[in-house]
Structures are given as C-alpha cells and as structure tokens.
Design a protein around this motif. Structure first.
Motif, short mmCIF file in Angstrom:
data_model
loop_
_atom_site.label_atom_id
_atom_site.label_comp_id
_atom_site.label_asym_id
_atom_site.label_seq_id
_atom_site.Cartn_x
_atom_site.Cartn_y
_atom_site.Cartn_z
N PRO A 14 3.59 22.31 21.22
CA PRO A 14 2.26 21.88 22.18
C PRO A 14 1.35 23.25 22.32
O PRO A 14 0.24 22.82 22.38
CB PRO A 14 2.67 21.11 23.29
CG PRO A 14 4.05 20.69 22.78
CD PRO A 14 4.63 21.55 21.83
N SER A 15 1.91 24.35 22.45
CA SER A 15 1.00 25.57 22.79
C SER A 15 0.27 25.89 21.70
O SER A 15 -0.65 26.74 21.88
CB SER A 15 2.01 26.60 23.38
OG SER A 15 2.91 26.85 22.09
N ASP A 16 0.64 25.67 20.54
CA ASP A 16 -0.20 26.11 19.43
C ASP A 16 -1.79 25.67 19.31
O ASP A 16 -2.53 26.39 19.28
CB ASP A 16 0.62 25.76 17.89
CG ASP A 16 1.85 26.39 17.93
OD1 ASP A 16 2.01 27.38 18.58
OD2 ASP A 16 2.82 25.61 17.21
N PRO A 17 -1.82 24.24 19.61
CA PRO A 17 -3.44 23.78 19.65
C PRO A 17 -4.05 24.40 20.83
O PRO A 17 -5.14 24.41 21.18
CB PRO A 17 -3.24 22.39 19.36
CG PRO A 17 -1.91 21.82 19.84
CD PRO A 17 -0.89 23.12 19.42
N PRO A 277 16.58 14.37 22.82
CA PRO A 277 15.67 13.90 23.64
C PRO A 277 14.81 14.98 24.23
O PRO A 277 13.67 14.79 24.16
CB PRO A 277 16.52 13.34 24.72
CG PRO A 277 17.87 13.03 24.31
CD PRO A 277 18.21 13.94 22.91
N GLU A 278 15.38 16.11 24.37
CA GLU A 278 14.51 17.39 24.78
C GLU A 278 13.29 17.39 23.74
O GLU A 278 11.98 17.43 23.92
CB GLU A 278 14.82 18.53 25.04
CG GLU A 278 14.36 19.71 25.60
CD GLU A 278 14.72 20.67 26.01
OE1 GLU A 278 14.20 21.71 26.19
OE2 GLU A 278 16.35 20.82 26.03
N LYS A 279 13.41 17.62 22.51
CA LYS A 279 12.54 17.62 21.49
C LYS A 279 11.67 16.30 21.24
O LYS A 279 10.66 16.38 20.94
CB LYS A 279 13.21 17.89 20.12
CG LYS A 279 12.41 18.17 18.92
CD LYS A 279 13.21 18.54 17.70
CE LYS A 279 12.51 18.70 16.42
NZ LYS A 279 13.05 19.23 15.31
N ALA A 280 12.19 15.27 21.60
CA ALA A 280 11.39 13.89 21.56
C ALA A 280 10.22 14.06 22.42
O ALA A 280 9.18 13.70 22.23
CB ALA A 280 12.26 12.84 21.75
N GLU A 281 10.37 14.73 23.94
CA GLU A 281 9.44 15.04 24.72
C GLU A 281 8.21 15.77 24.38
O GLU A 281 7.13 15.40 24.56
CB GLU A 281 9.78 15.20 26.01
CG GLU A 281 10.74 14.17 26.77
CD GLU A 281 10.12 12.56 26.68
OE1 GLU A 281 9.02 12.40 26.98
OE2 GLU A 281 10.88 11.88 26.11
N VAL A 283 7.49 16.35 21.16
CA VAL A 283 6.86 15.68 20.41
C VAL A 283 5.80 14.37 20.68
O VAL A 283 4.92 14.54 20.13
CB VAL A 283 7.91 14.95 19.30
CG1 VAL A 283 7.10 13.71 18.42
CG2 VAL A 283 8.35 15.93 18.09
N LEU A 284 6.17 13.92 21.83
CA LEU A 284 5.27 12.77 22.50
C LEU A 284 4.07 13.66 23.09
O LEU A 284 3.05 12.93 22.91
CB LEU A 284 6.26 12.37 23.63
CG LEU A 284 5.46 11.25 24.37
CD1 LEU A 284 4.98 10.09 23.63
CD2 LEU A 284 6.27 10.88 25.64
N SER A 285 4.26 14.64 23.30
CA SER A 285 3.04 15.48 23.93
C SER A 285 1.94 15.68 22.85
O SER A 285 0.81 15.38 22.93
CB SER A 285 3.29 16.92 24.42
OG SER A 285 4.22 16.72 25.64
N LEU A 286 2.75 16.20 21.60
CA LEU A 286 1.92 16.27 20.36
C LEU A 286 0.95 15.13 19.83
O LEU A 286 -0.08 15.17 19.43
CB LEU A 286 2.65 17.06 19.32
CG LEU A 286 2.85 18.45 19.61
CD1 LEU A 286 4.10 19.04 18.62
CD2 LEU A 286 1.70 19.20 19.39
N LEU A 287 1.98 14.12 19.80
CA LEU A 287 1.37 12.75 19.32
C LEU A 287 0.28 12.27 20.44
O LEU A 287 -0.78 11.75 19.87
CB LEU A 287 2.42 11.60 19.31
CG LEU A 287 3.28 12.00 18.29
CD1 LEU A 287 4.64 10.93 18.35
CD2 LEU A 287 2.85 11.67 16.95
#
Length: 404
Positions: A14-17, A277-281, A283-287
């Motif tokens: 998420p920090s990339d964009p 689960p940690e990675k899923a959250e 991904v949810l931020s990016l989506l």
C-alpha cells in the motif's frame, strides 16, 4: 484490472502508490489503478478496419474502409485536449491501429504532448521495421492479443497463420527493447489454453499477460452462451493464481492481471484470508484504493468518429463528440444524467450488486454485461461468481403469519 502478481504474490505494498500521492500524473504505469483522482486512461479506437476477423470483436471490424473517422488534425486536437486534461495514458486501439496510415504520426504527437502511449494490437503487422519505428517514438507498451496457441487462436481470429505472425511481432518488439505483453479473452472455447499461455510466457520471455473476462458487446454478444459458468470462472481464476504463484516460486516472476471482472479481487482476498490473514488485510487496503470498475471515471473510450463513451463496450451511449467540444469539457459535464450516474454508479446498481458487502472494492462491475443479459443497465452483473454467503447476503426467511 486486478493485479494477481501484485496482490497474490505481494510484488507491491500500500505504501507504493501512497509514495506518489496517488496522483495519476505522478504514478508509474503499474500503479495507475490505485490513483485517487481517477483521471481517465483513454482508449481511442483510431480506426475500425482490421486484417483479422475475430469472433469476439467488440468493434465488429472488417478489412474494409470506413467513413467518418477522426482525421489527422482532429486526432491531434484530441490528443492535445487529453494531455491538457491530465489523462495519464492514451491507448491506441482499433480495429487494428497499425492499419491507420498516420498511426506513427499520432503516436509521436501523443508523446510530444506528454502522454504515455500504449498500443493494443493483434501483433501480426509488427515487422522488425515497424517495431523499430515504434521504439523510436517512445511507445510505453504494446499489448498483443492472442486467444490461445496456434489452432485455437487462428480459429478465433479467422485467419490461418495469425498465431505465428503475432508471436513474430512479439519477438520483434522484444528485440527492439519495447515492453510487450499478451492479452487473452477467456471463454469456454479457450479456457483450457491458459496453461499453454503461461508456458509461452516462459518460452518467449514475455513479461506480462492480461486475462480478460468476456464482455458481451459487438460480436462478443454472440458468445454469451460460450461464457464460462460461474463455477468454471471461479476455477479458472484459481488456476491463474496458482500458475502465477508457481512462476514466482521458481524465480521466474511475470506480471499477471485479470481484467473486466472485479469479483476476482474479492475472490483473491477471501482466498488469502484462509492462507495468510495478515497479507489479506494488506490486499484489502490496495483493493479499496483501486475502487473496482472504473467505467465513466478512470476509463473512457473515444470512438472512431469522436463519440465519447463510458468504456469501449457501451458504444450505444454517447456523452458527446470531441469534434464539437474538448474531451475534458465532455467528461466533466455532469449535466449529462447518464454520465453523472456512472460517476456514482455504486448508488445505482441493483440486485446482488447493491447488497454486496464488497461493493466498495468491486464498483458494481460491468454494466455492459448486465444490460446485455437483462436489458437493464443497472442490474447485477451476471458474471459475478461469488456466493451470497461470501458477499454477505443472507437468505430472507418468510415471516410467520400472526394469528388473529
């Protein structure tokens, strides 16, 4: 557009964009889907003529002359307007854009105007000389459409030898140093070709592939019954994820995306909830940044004759013509009721889409499919393969009658 490699294999965070302020004009191309301002990537169908006869062609192109297309000066005026408006990318499409005599002049003008230029092509006309010319013009990317390996592709494309010519075009781009990738439209006739496409990526060292879900438009409308069933779509997306992970695990990463069905993002998230689960959250931020379907917001289409559409599949709805008004003026005119609805489509979708707990990251998906099947532009997208339980729709139980 769902970046399977970006999200499932964790090639971005998420920090990339956020590092670029999520502004379209600042973001590199691989992060544009996470822009906050949603300045539109514009698909310009520069001409309808094509040397192939693809059975799923949304533009219903043939190898003949067409009247009414924007001329060179009108095209340059459009490109200047897009640059001034802040559109980050112009995608030259067709028909087959390389059949337009002034295509090199237009690509050069786009680049000189400050636009990032991308070419969507069948690849069969990219000789070494053409690739060299495209490279000299500073083209950012070439997307070559294939529908499978040789036999299946040529059957879809309606011309024998199309596969080998397209692969030769890809090789010519690579040899000239142009970033090139594949475009593959999934349906029941070619889904079994997907493992072969991944093998082709490796063999030809192709860095990118986009798997498109079928949208029912143009000649593609004749393939509604050829689309995958919901469970078949689910298994196909899972296969794409598995094959992408395999490439990463073997140290041969490729950029893999699915396009035109944002249910894929939700499915990816739900799968990661079980696996990591940690990675899923993350991904949810990016989506959430992505926001789902962007027709009428972050995606626009300008047709051959200058008409402006929400996307390339909804040509029967025009917001205006660039011959009459600048693109930016048309695109921001919310006095146009339909355009205003597209910019807030989450408020207007119906059925399962309206009730879905993931509407904020799906965006209500493709309106063209909904209309093609139901006749209602705002009905639920019939291609969503997620279950009611997954999207948070509870079964309504009949109320008990009260005795008098």
């Amino acid at each position: 557009m769902i970046g399977i490699s970006k999200l499932y294999c964790g090639s971005i965070e998420p920090s990339d964009p956020l590092r670029y302020g999520r502004k379209s004009g600042n973001l590199p191309s691989h992060l544009l889907q996470f822009s906050e301002d949603k300045k539109p990537v514009v698909v310009w169908n520069v001409g309808q003529r094509c040397n192939l006869r693809c059975i799923h062609c949304y533009s219903q192109s043939k190898d003949r002359e067409y009247e009414g297309e924007l001329n060179t000066e009108e095209g340059k005026r459009l490109l200047k307007d897009l640059a001034e408006f802040g559109s980050p990318v112009i995608l030259f499409s067709g028909g087959e854009p390389l059949m337009r005599p002034d295509i090199f002049e237009l690509v050069e003008y786009a680049r000189l105007s400050g636009l990032r230029a991308v070419l969507s092509t069948n690849g069969t006309l990219i000789t070494r000389d053409v690739a060299r010319e495209l490279k000299s013009l500073g083209l950012s990317y070439v997307g070559v459409s294939l529908d499978g390996l040789e036999a299946v592709n040529d059957s879809f494309r309606g011309v024998k030898g199309a596969f080998h010519k397209a692969v030769a075009g890809i090789r010519n781009c690579k040899e000239e140093g142009i970033k090139v990738g594949l475009r593959f439209t999934i349906n029941r006739r070619n889904a079994r070709e997907i493992p072969g496409i991944f093998k082709l990526l490796e063999e030809e060292d192709i860095p990118r592939v986009c798997f498109y879900h079928l949208v029912y438009s143009g000649r593609g409308s004749n393939l509604i019954k050829e689309d995958l069933l919901r469970e078949e779509t689910r298994k196909t997306v899972a296969l794409i994820m598995d094959l992408t992970r395999d490439l990463f695990d073997r140290g041969k990463p490729k950029e893999v995306l699915t396009v035109d069905n944002h249910a894929d993002g939700v499915y990816l998230y739900l799968r990661l909830q079980k696996e990591d689960p940690e990675k899923a959250e993350t991904v949810l931020s990016l989506l959430t940044m992505n926001g789902g379907n962007s027709s009428g917001e972050g995606i626009a289409c300008v047709s051959w004759n200058g008409e402006v559409h929400a996307d390339q599949f909804l040509r029967h709805y025009s917001f205006g013509n660039v011959k009459d008004r600048p693109f930016g003026e048309i695109w921001t005119d919310t006095g146009n009721k339909l355009l205003a609805m597209f910019k807030k489509k989450k408020l207007h979708v119906k059925g399962r889409c309206a009730k879905c707990r993931f509407l904020h990251i799906c965006g209500g998906n493709f309106r063209a499919r909904a209309e093609a099947v139901t006749g209602d532009l705002w009905a639920e997208d019939p291609a969503c393969y997620l279950t009611d339980e997954e999207i948070g729709i509870k079964e309504e139980k009949p109320s008990c009658a009260v005795e008098a």
